[in-house]
Design an enzyme around this catalytic site. Sequence first.
Site, PDB file in Angstrom:
ATOM      1  CB  SER A   8      -3.104   8.028  58.303  1.00 24.74           C
ATOM      2  OG  SER A   8      -3.447   6.703  57.998  1.00 24.74           O
ATOM      3  CG  HIS A  33      -0.176   6.388  61.352  1.00 24.17           C
ATOM      4  ND1 HIS A  33       0.291   6.051  62.617  1.00 24.17           N
ATOM      5  CD2 HIS A  33      -1.355   5.747  61.213  1.00 24.17           C
ATOM      6  CE1 HIS A  33      -0.583   5.252  63.203  1.00 24.17           C
ATOM      7  NE2 HIS A  33      -1.587   5.039  62.362  1.00 24.17           N
ATOM      8  CG  ASP A  35      -3.529   3.159  59.814  1.00 25.48           C
ATOM      9  OD1 ASP A  35      -3.235   3.012  61.013  1.00 25.48           O
ATOM     10  OD2 ASP A  35      -3.887   4.239  59.319  1.00 25.48           O
ATOM     11  CG  MET A  37      -6.495  -1.852  58.987  1.00 25.11           C
ATOM     12  SD  MET A  37      -7.901  -0.887  58.425  1.00 25.11           S
ATOM     13  CE  MET A  37      -7.458   0.728  59.073  1.00 25.11           C
ATOM     14  CG  HIS A  66      -1.894   1.530  64.130  1.00 25.88           C
ATOM     15  ND1 HIS A  66      -3.005   2.341  64.031  1.00 25.88           N
ATOM     16  CD2 HIS A  66      -2.179   0.641  65.114  1.00 25.88           C
ATOM     17  CE1 HIS A  66      -3.909   1.956  64.905  1.00 25.88           C
ATOM     18  NE2 HIS A  66      -3.443   0.922  65.571  1.00 25.88           N
ATOM     19  CG  MET A  68      -5.334  -1.472  63.744  1.00 28.12           C
ATOM     20  SD  MET A  68      -6.099  -0.161  62.783  1.00 28.12           S
ATOM     21  CE  MET A  68      -4.698   0.327  61.784  1.00 28.12           C
ATOM     22  CG  MET A 137      -6.841   2.852  68.584  1.00 29.61           C
ATOM     23  SD  MET A 137      -5.932   3.483  67.160  1.00 29.61           S
ATOM     24  CE  MET A 137      -7.261   3.900  66.024  1.00 29.61           C
ATOM     25  CG  ASP A 175      -4.421   6.347  64.603  1.00 28.91           C
ATOM     26  OD1 ASP A 175      -4.845   7.078  63.699  1.00 28.91           O
ATOM     27  OD2 ASP A 175      -4.034   5.173  64.428  1.00 28.91           O
TER      28      ASP A 175
HETATM   29  C1  DX5 Z   1      -7.907   3.928  61.963  1.00 25.86           C
HETATM   30  C2  DX5 Z   1      -6.453   4.116  61.644  1.00 25.86           C
HETATM   31  C3  DX5 Z   1      -6.066   5.538  61.543  1.00 25.86           C
HETATM   32  C4  DX5 Z   1      -6.708   6.267  60.403  1.00 25.86           C
HETATM   33  C5  DX5 Z   1      -6.827   7.705  60.793  1.00 25.86           C
HETATM   34  O1  DX5 Z   1      -8.143   2.599  62.227  1.00 25.86           O
HETATM   35  O2  DX5 Z   1      -5.655   3.549  62.667  1.00 25.86           O
HETATM   36  O3  DX5 Z   1      -4.658   5.691  61.504  1.00 25.86           O
HETATM   37  O4  DX5 Z   1      -5.967   6.172  59.202  1.00 25.86           O
HETATM   38  O5  DX5 Z   1      -7.584   8.340  59.840  1.00 25.86           O
HETATM   39  P1  DX5 Z   1      -8.346   9.696  60.137  1.00 25.86           P
HETATM   40  O6  DX5 Z   1      -7.321  10.722  60.527  1.00 25.86           O
HETATM   41  O7  DX5 Z   1      -9.009   9.975  58.835  1.00 25.86           O
HETATM   42  O8  DX5 Z   1      -9.333   9.446  61.247  1.00 25.86           O
HETATM   43 ZN    ZN Z   2      -3.472   4.111  62.723  1.00 26.97          ZN
END
Ligand code: DX5
Ligand code: ZN
Length: 216
Positions: A8, A33, A35, A37, A66, A68, A137, A175
């Site tokens: 990630s 990956h 993310d 947000m 991903h 969010m 998740m 994840d």
């Molecule tokens: C959390 C993200 C994850 C995060 C995972 O909201 O969706 O993808 O980056 O990070 P680790 O592996 O550190 O939990």
């Molecule tokens: Zn993620």
Amino acid sequence: MSHLVAPSILSADFGNLQRDIELINQSEADWFHVDIMDGVFVPNISFGFPVLKSIQKHAKKPLDVHLMIVEPDKYIQAFKDVGAEVLTVHYEACTHLHRTLQHIKSLNMKAGVAINPHTPISVLEDIIIETDLVCLMSVNPGFGGQKFIENTYTKILTLKKLIQSKHAHTLIEIDGGVDLNNYQKLIHSGADVLVAGNTVFSSTNPTQTILKLKKV
Ligand code: DX5
Ligand code: ZN
């Protein structure tokens, strides 16, 4: 299929983003990956299209994006344009999930659905056949480096049964909180894709850590 590992980017060093992307390029990792947000669906803001364009420019492996965010439908084409190959939306953020998945697939991306830790697998019964990937998740979304939620193992087994009963070909992605202590059990439970942020980027040798996560 042997499992995939998706580091990630959220845990990368953004001052040295190109360096960290090259590290992943040269490693045994399978996907990036990424993310996204929005500060509304989750209590954090990550990064947007300018950063994604830089990732697209340097990354030599598929981008597993991903979302969010609320109202993901507004941005599906935009994420295609910055190179997303897998585009995952949250079940909890989509009123017309079927329509959203069709839209993603019509642009030749794999369509993923993520569910929060409190959301039961049963809500996916009527959509699993349309879903290329389910992202379970295993932490509450919003931040890297959180503690893994143990109930995830049970959810993998339940999801696996659902996938088989519908003759679907959906990948199971885990994840959040994946580390060198739990990754084997996750794979044995049925996980196909392991996301790892903190475990990879906080280790002294990220390349070696990725290699370890690939071993069963
Ligand atoms: C959390 C993200 C994850 C995060 C995972 O909201 O969706 O993808 O980056 O990070 P680790 O592996 O550190 O939990
Ligand atoms: Zn993620």
